[in-house]
Design a protein around this motif. Structure first.
Motif, mmCIF file in Angstrom:
data_model
loop_
_atom_site.group_PDB
_atom_site.id
_atom_site.type_symbol
_atom_site.label_atom_id
_atom_site.label_comp_id
_atom_site.label_asym_id
_atom_site.label_seq_id
_atom_site.Cartn_x
_atom_site.Cartn_y
_atom_site.Cartn_z
ATOM 1 N N ALA A 103 35.310 39.685 41.893
ATOM 2 C CA ALA A 103 34.669 38.477 41.359
ATOM 3 C C ALA A 103 33.163 38.644 41.262
ATOM 4 C CB ALA A 103 35.010 37.275 42.246
ATOM 5 N N MET A 104 32.547 39.191 42.311
ATOM 6 C CA MET A 104 31.100 39.393 42.279
ATOM 7 C C MET A 104 30.719 40.522 41.320
ATOM 8 S SD MET A 104 28.467 40.168 45.394
ATOM 9 C CE MET A 104 26.734 40.547 45.074
ATOM 10 N N ALA A 105 31.450 41.647 41.414
ATOM 11 C CA ALA A 105 31.121 42.785 40.556
ATOM 12 C C ALA A 105 31.308 42.457 39.083
ATOM 13 C CB ALA A 105 31.990 43.987 40.939
ATOM 14 N N LEU A 106 32.352 41.701 38.770
ATOM 15 C CA LEU A 106 32.592 41.313 37.381
ATOM 16 C C LEU A 106 31.485 40.395 36.879
ATOM 17 C CD1 LEU A 106 34.319 41.176 34.852
ATOM 18 C CD2 LEU A 106 35.687 39.382 35.945
ATOM 19 N N THR A 107 31.067 39.462 37.712
ATOM 20 C CA THR A 107 29.980 38.558 37.313
ATOM 21 C C THR A 107 28.700 39.329 37.055
ATOM 22 O OG1 THR A 107 30.964 36.811 38.663
ATOM 23 C CG2 THR A 107 28.678 36.511 37.982
ATOM 24 N N ILE A 108 28.395 40.268 37.941
ATOM 25 C CA ILE A 108 27.202 41.092 37.757
ATOM 26 C C ILE A 108 27.277 41.838 36.433
ATOM 27 C CG2 ILE A 108 25.936 43.090 38.640
ATOM 28 C CD1 ILE A 108 26.694 42.213 41.448
ATOM 29 N N SER A 109 28.419 42.463 36.171
ATOM 30 C CA SER A 109 28.579 43.227 34.931
ATOM 31 C C SER A 109 28.446 42.341 33.700
ATOM 32 C CB SER A 109 29.945 43.927 34.928
ATOM 33 O OG SER A 109 30.049 44.833 35.996
ATOM 34 N N ALA A 110 28.966 41.129 33.801
ATOM 35 C CA ALA A 110 28.970 40.238 32.638
ATOM 36 C C ALA A 110 27.579 39.711 32.296
ATOM 37 C CB ALA A 110 29.925 39.076 32.882
ATOM 38 N N VAL A 111 26.725 39.528 33.308
ATOM 39 C CA VAL A 111 25.444 38.851 33.045
ATOM 40 C C VAL A 111 24.230 39.754 33.239
ATOM 41 C CG1 VAL A 111 26.417 36.627 33.688
ATOM 42 C CG2 VAL A 111 25.214 37.962 35.400
ATOM 43 N N ILE A 267 38.908 43.203 32.763
ATOM 44 C CA ILE A 267 39.217 43.284 34.190
ATOM 45 C C ILE A 267 40.441 42.435 34.531
ATOM 46 C CG2 ILE A 267 38.310 42.891 36.506
ATOM 47 C CD1 ILE A 267 37.083 45.231 34.910
ATOM 48 N N LEU A 268 40.566 41.267 33.908
ATOM 49 C CA LEU A 268 41.760 40.448 34.142
ATOM 50 C C LEU A 268 43.021 41.180 33.708
ATOM 51 C CD1 LEU A 268 40.458 36.939 33.004
ATOM 52 C CD2 LEU A 268 41.239 37.556 35.305
ATOM 53 N N SER A 269 42.934 41.913 32.621
ATOM 54 C CA SER A 269 44.103 42.669 32.147
ATOM 55 C C SER A 269 44.449 43.792 33.116
ATOM 56 C CB SER A 269 43.824 43.235 30.752
ATOM 57 O OG SER A 269 43.555 42.187 29.826
ATOM 58 N N LEU A 270 43.419 44.485 33.631
ATOM 59 C CA LEU A 270 43.659 45.590 34.553
ATOM 60 C C LEU A 270 44.266 45.103 35.872
ATOM 61 C CD1 LEU A 270 40.383 47.693 34.054
ATOM 62 C CD2 LEU A 270 42.702 48.388 33.438
ATOM 63 N N THR A 271 43.750 44.004 36.388
ATOM 64 C CA THR A 271 44.184 43.542 37.709
ATOM 65 C C THR A 271 45.516 42.807 37.678
ATOM 66 O OG1 THR A 271 42.818 41.552 37.418
ATOM 67 C CG2 THR A 271 41.846 43.390 38.634
ATOM 68 N N ASN A 272 45.974 42.383 36.507
ATOM 69 C CA ASN A 272 47.239 41.631 36.427
ATOM 70 C C ASN A 272 48.366 42.439 35.800
ATOM 71 O OD1 ASN A 272 46.818 38.688 37.362
ATOM 72 N ND2 ASN A 272 45.025 39.078 36.076
ATOM 73 N N GLY A 273 48.110 43.748 35.594
ATOM 74 C CA GLY A 273 49.144 44.580 34.987
ATOM 75 C C GLY A 273 50.412 44.643 35.818
ATOM 76 N N ASN A 274 50.249 44.793 37.156
ATOM 77 C CA ASN A 274 51.431 44.852 38.020
ATOM 78 C C ASN A 274 52.158 43.521 38.105
ATOM 79 O OD1 ASN A 274 51.398 47.583 38.881
ATOM 80 N ND2 ASN A 274 49.656 47.152 40.208
ATOM 81 N N ALA A 457 31.662 50.307 36.029
ATOM 82 C CA ALA A 457 32.457 51.412 36.560
ATOM 83 C C ALA A 457 33.054 51.041 37.912
ATOM 84 C CB ALA A 457 31.597 52.671 36.682
ATOM 85 N N ASN A 458 32.252 50.404 38.760
ATOM 86 C CA ASN A 458 32.746 50.027 40.089
ATOM 87 C C ASN A 458 33.878 49.014 40.016
ATOM 88 O OD1 ASN A 458 31.183 51.645 41.782
ATOM 89 N ND2 ASN A 458 29.472 50.210 41.782
ATOM 90 N N VAL A 459 33.689 47.971 39.200
ATOM 91 C CA VAL A 459 34.711 46.932 39.135
ATOM 92 C C VAL A 459 35.976 47.472 38.472
ATOM 93 C CG1 VAL A 459 34.057 45.922 36.897
ATOM 94 C CG2 VAL A 459 35.076 44.480 38.638
ATOM 95 N N THR A 460 35.818 48.362 37.497
ATOM 96 C CA THR A 460 36.992 48.990 36.880
ATOM 97 C C THR A 460 37.723 49.859 37.890
ATOM 98 O OG1 THR A 460 35.874 49.003 34.724
ATOM 99 C CG2 THR A 460 37.777 50.452 34.989
ATOM 100 N N ALA A 461 36.951 50.615 38.687
ATOM 101 C CA ALA A 461 37.562 51.488 39.691
ATOM 102 C C ALA A 461 38.331 50.685 40.734
ATOM 103 C CB ALA A 461 36.477 52.332 40.365
ATOM 104 N N ILE A 462 37.743 49.583 41.195
ATOM 105 C CA ILE A 462 38.421 48.746 42.190
ATOM 106 C C ILE A 462 39.709 48.157 41.612
ATOM 107 C CG2 ILE A 462 38.246 46.599 43.506
ATOM 108 C CD1 ILE A 462 35.261 47.206 43.852
ATOM 109 N N ALA A 463 39.602 47.651 40.383
ATOM 110 C CA ALA A 463 40.774 47.046 39.750
ATOM 111 C C ALA A 463 41.892 48.065 39.564
ATOM 112 C CB ALA A 463 40.381 46.433 38.411
#
Length: 535
Positions: A103-111, A267-274, A457-463
């Motif tokens: 949530a934090m990493a995605l917000t940082i990346s977005a703004v 990121i929502l797509s990556l984290t909800n794939g499973n 890169a970090n948020v993608t890696a975590i997801a």
């Protein structure tokens, strides 16, 4: 005969008008000309910084923004070590728990990019101080949260503030220091980041064990308040801007919306794939929407009157390759900070404070070597440091992929140590290579984009890591609930978690190879450019 004092004189010389700029020459006693400064760009960068900032003020400004950088890192790394305890307290499985970090990493990346543009319009000092105060608000919400939704809201608010701090801090550092000291300043910045990464797990682990995970957010809030007061006293807008002209025009709202929405959907797509299935219309539609939004964003930015990011900086090959290497390098590093706290606490049964101490060799060496590598890259170039650092991390990834329930502590500590050395060797030189490839007027947008690349890169890696580990656990017929892992680390759930972790680290080796290739290409392109300029 009295000696004659020779003063520097500017001459327009044809040698520097044919594909090059004019230079400054000193008249020797025999009447010949000796170039004092070869290129106009170096002259402008050095003299403008020298005239506007003293050496004392440079380090005062650096120390001030270092407090903000330290705060963003210590808060996030402290939260990482507390994540297993948060998951247990709020009864979260691995995929859901990852959203506390995402949530934090995605917000940082977005703004990040919008905040970079905002600082150009409103002023760096104002945006930096506002960012610290927004962070303080976010950690207050997180500290008082009683459920996951409120905690995530706090993390999103904290992410907004962190984005404002991060993008302005790098722009200030690169503006107040002359080009010849850029690597040293960025190396010291890496030392500060490493210091925060060291302090986070140690201090965070103690706070979690003695008090609770909420104490981490309270401590972070105290540091942000101190940092904002220091910035009010020390920072001077004219000095921290350097010779960069204040941006004119309005904010690029279409670009802001498109970039933010695109990253969020990805990121929502990556984290909800499973959860929904990788062949689900929602997941596939998310990836398609991301591609379409990315295409529209690039088209809009190329035509916008006041674009959020000037796409012409990507015409500089060194910058483009350095950015590529940065993405793959941080993609390779991201899962380590996310998965190792779970491994150390849930699988090996260590407490939060013990896990924090075991993790410290990594950020300690990253801080020390990062400071040195920044200085060395000023003298010897960036490629060799990046290649050696990334090469070391390829070896440690292979070692991480063998960790199990009974891995000796000495092996864990040594692997952390070497991984930290590798991080320090490549991160600061990579930043110096990217920033050094663009003009001073582009430092703000370049700094914002480099931070965007790191966080994306970090948020993608975590997801991806969370999705892979959770997927392996589910495929073996066990729940991805972390309580099952901690209750029986050597049982089916613990074995599945360790197997998923192994797969993640092995996949990331390919990312490290791509980062090494980008480092080679960046140096090659830079050398060709320098040859053309010196002909």
């Amino acid at each position: 005969m009295p000696s004659t004092t020779h003063k520097p004189t500017v001459y327009d010389d044809e040698r520097y008008n044919s594909g090059m700029s004019s230079g400054i020459f000193i008249v020797e006693s025999n009447g010949s000309l000796r170039p004092a400064i070869t290129f106009d760009q170096e002259l402008r960068e050095t003299t403008s910084v020298t005239l506007t900032t003293s050496n004392r003020y440079r380090w005062l400004a650096f120390t001030t923004v270092a407090v903000g950088q330290f705060t963003t890192v210590i808060g996030n790394s402290g939260t990482a070590v507390a994540l297993p305890r948060i998951a247990d307290d709020l009864e979260l499985d691995l995929a859901v728990a990852s959203w506390v970090m995402v949530a934090m990493a995605l917000t940082i990346s977005a703004v990040l990019l919008p905040m970079g543009r905002l600082s150009d319009v409103m002023g760096r000092k104002r945006v930096y101080i506002a960012g610290l105060l927004v962070m303080a608000s976010g950690v207050t919400v997180s500290a008082t949260s009683q459920n996951l939704p409120i905690l995530l809201i706090g993390r999103v608010i904290e992410g907004f503030g962190a984005a404002m701090v991060m993008t302005v801090a790098i722009a200030i550092i690169t503006s107040v220091f002359p080009a010849r000291e850029r690597g040293k300043a960025l190396g010291m910045n890496m030392f500060v980041i490493g210091l925060g990464a060291v302090s986070g797990p140690v201090v965070g682990g103690v706070l979690v064990d003695v008090f609770s995970w909420r104490a981490i957010f309270i401590a972070t809030g105290g540091v942000t308040i101190f940092g904002s007061g220091l910035a009010i006293i020390v920072l001077n807008e004219a000095k921290v801007r350097g010779d960069t002209p204040k941006a004119q025009g309005s904010l690029d709202w279409p670009g802001i919306f498109t970039s933010s929405a695109g990253l969020a959907i990805l990121i929502l797509s990556l984290t909800n794939g499973n959860r929904f299935g990788w062949d689900s219309p929602y997941v596939i539609g998310g990836f398609v929407a991301f591609v379409l939004l990315l295409a529209w964003f690039l088209r809009w930015e190329a035509r916008a009157v006041s674009p959020m990011i000037d796409l012409t900086i990507f015409r500089v090959s060194q910058f483009s390759w350095a950015v590529s290497g940065r993405f793959f390098g941080f993609l390779m590093n991201g899962p380590t900070n996310f998965l190792m706290p779970f491994y150390l606490q849930e699988v090996t049964g260590r407490s939060a404070s013990q896990a924090g101490l075991v993790s410290t060799p990594l950020p300690i060496m990253m801080a020390i070597i990062g400071a040195l590598a920044g200085r060395w890259s000023d003298r010897f170039g960036f490629r060799n440091f990046m290649l050696v650092g990334l090469g070391l991390q390829l070896g440690t990834l292979a070692t991480f992929s063998t960790f199990n329930h009974s891995t000796p502590l000495a092996v864990i500590l040594l692997t952390m140590f070497v991984h930290g050395v590798g991080s320090g060797l490549w991160m600061a030189p990579n930043m110096s290579a990217a920033v050094g490839a663009v003009s001073r007027s582009a430092y703000g947008v370049a700094a914002a984009f480099l931070n965007l690349v790191r966080n994306t890169a970090n948020v993608t890696a975590i997801a991806v890591a969370a999705a892979i580990v959770a997927g392996v656990m589910i495929s073996r017929g066990v729940s991805s609930d972390l309580n099952a892992v901690s209750e029986d680390p050597s049982g089916p759930a613990g074995d599945a978690f360790v197997s998923g972790m192994h797969i993640v680290f092995r996949i990331l080796i390919a990312s490290g190879v791509m980062a090494m290739f980008a480092a080679i290409m960046a140096q090659r392109k830079r050398s060709q450019t320098e040859k053309r300029r010196t002909r």
